[in-house]
Motif scaffolding. Sequence first.
Motif, PDB file in Angstrom:
ATOM      1  N   ASP A 128       0.835  -1.191   0.000  1.00  9.97           N
ATOM      2  CA  ASP A 128       0.000   0.000   0.000  1.00  9.97           C
ATOM      3  C   ASP A 128       0.879   1.254   0.000  1.00  9.97           C
ATOM      4  O   ASP A 128       1.885   1.328   0.704  1.00  9.97           O
ATOM      5  CB  ASP A 128      -0.881  -0.045   1.250  1.00  9.97           C
ATOM      6  N   LYS A 129       0.483   2.259  -0.788  1.00 10.82           N
ATOM      7  CA  LYS A 129       1.321   3.463  -0.939  1.00 10.82           C
ATOM      8  C   LYS A 129       1.530   4.184   0.391  1.00 10.82           C
ATOM      9  O   LYS A 129       2.619   4.694   0.672  1.00 10.82           O
ATOM     10  CB  LYS A 129       0.691   4.421  -1.956  1.00 10.82           C
ATOM     11  N   ASN A 130       0.470   4.250   1.206  1.00 11.14           N
ATOM     12  CA  ASN A 130       0.603   4.913   2.505  1.00 11.14           C
ATOM     13  C   ASN A 130       1.634   4.196   3.373  1.00 11.14           C
ATOM     14  O   ASN A 130       2.481   4.833   4.013  1.00 11.14           O
ATOM     15  CB  ASN A 130      -0.750   4.959   3.228  1.00 11.14           C
ATOM     16  N   LYS A 131       1.556   2.858   3.392  1.00  7.23           N
ATOM     17  CA  LYS A 131       2.517   2.081   4.190  1.00  7.23           C
ATOM     18  C   LYS A 131       3.937   2.275   3.666  1.00  7.23           C
ATOM     19  O   LYS A 131       4.884   2.404   4.441  1.00  7.23           O
ATOM     20  CB  LYS A 131       2.150   0.593   4.171  1.00  7.23           C
ATOM     21  N   GLU A 132       4.060   2.283   2.346  1.00  7.53           N
ATOM     22  CA  GLU A 132       5.379   2.484   1.733  1.00  7.53           C
ATOM     23  C   GLU A 132       5.952   3.849   2.113  1.00  7.53           C
ATOM     24  O   GLU A 132       7.127   3.978   2.483  1.00  7.53           O
ATOM     25  CB  GLU A 132       5.262   2.362   0.211  1.00  7.53           C
ATOM     26  N   ALA A 133       5.105   4.886   2.065  1.00  3.68           N
ATOM     27  CA  ALA A 133       5.560   6.237   2.411  1.00  3.68           C
ATOM     28  C   ALA A 133       5.928   6.334   3.887  1.00  3.68           C
ATOM     29  O   ALA A 133       6.919   6.978   4.253  1.00  3.68           O
ATOM     30  CB  ALA A 133       4.464   7.243   2.067  1.00  3.68           C
ATOM     31  N   ILE A 134       5.130   5.682   4.740  1.00  3.71           N
ATOM     32  CA  ILE A 134       5.430   5.686   6.183  1.00  3.71           C
ATOM     33  C   ILE A 134       6.747   4.982   6.450  1.00  3.71           C
ATOM     34  O   ILE A 134       7.561   5.435   7.266  1.00  3.71           O
ATOM     35  CB  ILE A 134       4.268   5.048   6.978  1.00  3.71           C
ATOM     36  N   ASN A 135       6.984   3.881   5.741  1.00  3.30           N
ATOM     37  CA  ASN A 135       8.270   3.173   5.886  1.00  3.30           C
ATOM     38  C   ASN A 135       9.434   4.071   5.480  1.00  3.30           C
ATOM     39  O   ASN A 135      10.474   4.111   6.150  1.00  3.30           O
ATOM     40  CB  ASN A 135       8.282   1.895   5.042  1.00  3.30           C
ATOM     41  N   LEU A 136       9.260   4.803   4.385  1.00  2.00           N
ATOM     42  CA  LEU A 136      10.308   5.736   3.939  1.00  2.00           C
ATOM     43  C   LEU A 136      10.549   6.817   4.990  1.00  2.00           C
ATOM     44  O   LEU A 136      11.692   7.186   5.270  1.00  2.00           O
ATOM     45  CB  LEU A 136       9.898   6.387   2.609  1.00  2.00           C
ATOM     46  N   MET A 137       9.461   7.302   5.587  1.00  2.00           N
ATOM     47  CA  MET A 137       9.585   8.326   6.626  1.00  2.00           C
ATOM     48  C   MET A 137      10.352   7.761   7.827  1.00  2.00           C
ATOM     49  O   MET A 137      11.234   8.420   8.375  1.00  2.00           O
ATOM     50  CB  MET A 137       8.194   8.799   7.059  1.00  2.00           C
ATOM     51  N   ASN A 138      10.014   6.530   8.227  1.00  2.00           N
ATOM     52  CA  ASN A 138      10.702   5.903   9.363  1.00  2.00           C
ATOM     53  C   ASN A 138      12.182   5.660   9.080  1.00  2.00           C
ATOM     54  O   ASN A 138      12.999   5.632  10.001  1.00  2.00           O
ATOM     55  CB  ASN A 138      10.016   4.584   9.735  1.00  2.00           C
ATOM     56  N   GLU A 139      12.501   5.510   7.799  1.00  2.00           N
ATOM     57  CA  GLU A 139      13.902   5.339   7.391  1.00  2.00           C
ATOM     58  C   GLU A 139      14.586   6.698   7.187  1.00  2.00           C
ATOM     59  O   GLU A 139      15.721   6.761   6.740  1.00  2.00           O
ATOM     60  CB  GLU A 139      13.976   4.524   6.099  1.00  2.00           C
ATOM     61  N   GLN A 140      13.873   7.783   7.501  1.00  2.00           N
ATOM     62  CA  GLN A 140      14.361   9.163   7.372  1.00  2.00           C
ATOM     63  C   GLN A 140      14.637   9.554   5.916  1.00  2.00           C
ATOM     64  O   GLN A 140      15.441  10.445   5.646  1.00  2.00           O
ATOM     65  CB  GLN A 140      15.600   9.386   8.244  1.00  2.00           C
ATOM     66  N   LYS A 141      13.937   8.889   5.001  1.00  2.00           N
ATOM     67  CA  LYS A 141      14.020   9.271   3.588  1.00  2.00           C
ATOM     68  C   LYS A 141      12.862  10.232   3.318  1.00  2.00           C
ATOM     69  O   LYS A 141      11.878   9.908   2.656  1.00  2.00           O
ATOM     70  CB  LYS A 141      13.930   8.028   2.703  1.00  2.00           C
TER      71      LYS A 141
END
Length: 222
Positions: free
Chosen positions: A2-15
């Motif tokens: 899911d795009k939201n989950k993917e974006a949240i993962n990127l945020m958690n990775e500080q990307k």
Amino acid sequence: MDKNKEAINLMNEQKYEEAAALFSEIIEESPEDPVGFINFGNLLLHVNDYTRAQRFFEKAIELDEFAATAYYGLGNMYYEQSLYPKAQESFQKAIDLGLLEADVYYMLGMTFYKQEHYKLALPYLLRATELDSEDAEMLFQYGLTLAQSDHLKDARSVFENVLKLDEKHSDAHYNLGVIALYDEDLVGALSHFNTALEIQPEHTLAENAKNQVEALLNNTDL
């Protein structure tokens, strides 16, 4: 994914830039869905862009007045700026709308703590620890608030439970040392201050307290 989950993962990775681009896509694709605005607001909060974060959270609330997580986001934004009464209102609104998670009760309790309304903080911090009994920091803050409210016996029990979760929690040892001083247990206090310093050698409060207790013990020996 899911795009939201993917974006949240990127945020958690500080990307953050990649996450922002993906959240922008999500908002463009679903401009009436508050979730994208809430998530983008959380990202902006992570990078301390409070003005824009507020706009995104408020847009989410425009789209859905019952968006509890948008109020939680606003609460965090106000809290980070030390605007504790406003944070308090937002966290309470999130709870009223059904966001009954440990983090919300914890943050609401902390808004009272920061304003030195310790007794008002207690029920919210207690509820947070009931909902998440494995979070050592929540438990520690509850213990600290008990101590500030003169419930030293209960505070001691809570700090001891903190150490069961995290035996290297230097501040829990320091506060147990302070409580031992109130009980006139100089040897027990010194033991806790020494342990706090073993864990965190730069713990200034523990260092000062240790020196004072050692001076008292030396005078007693004389």
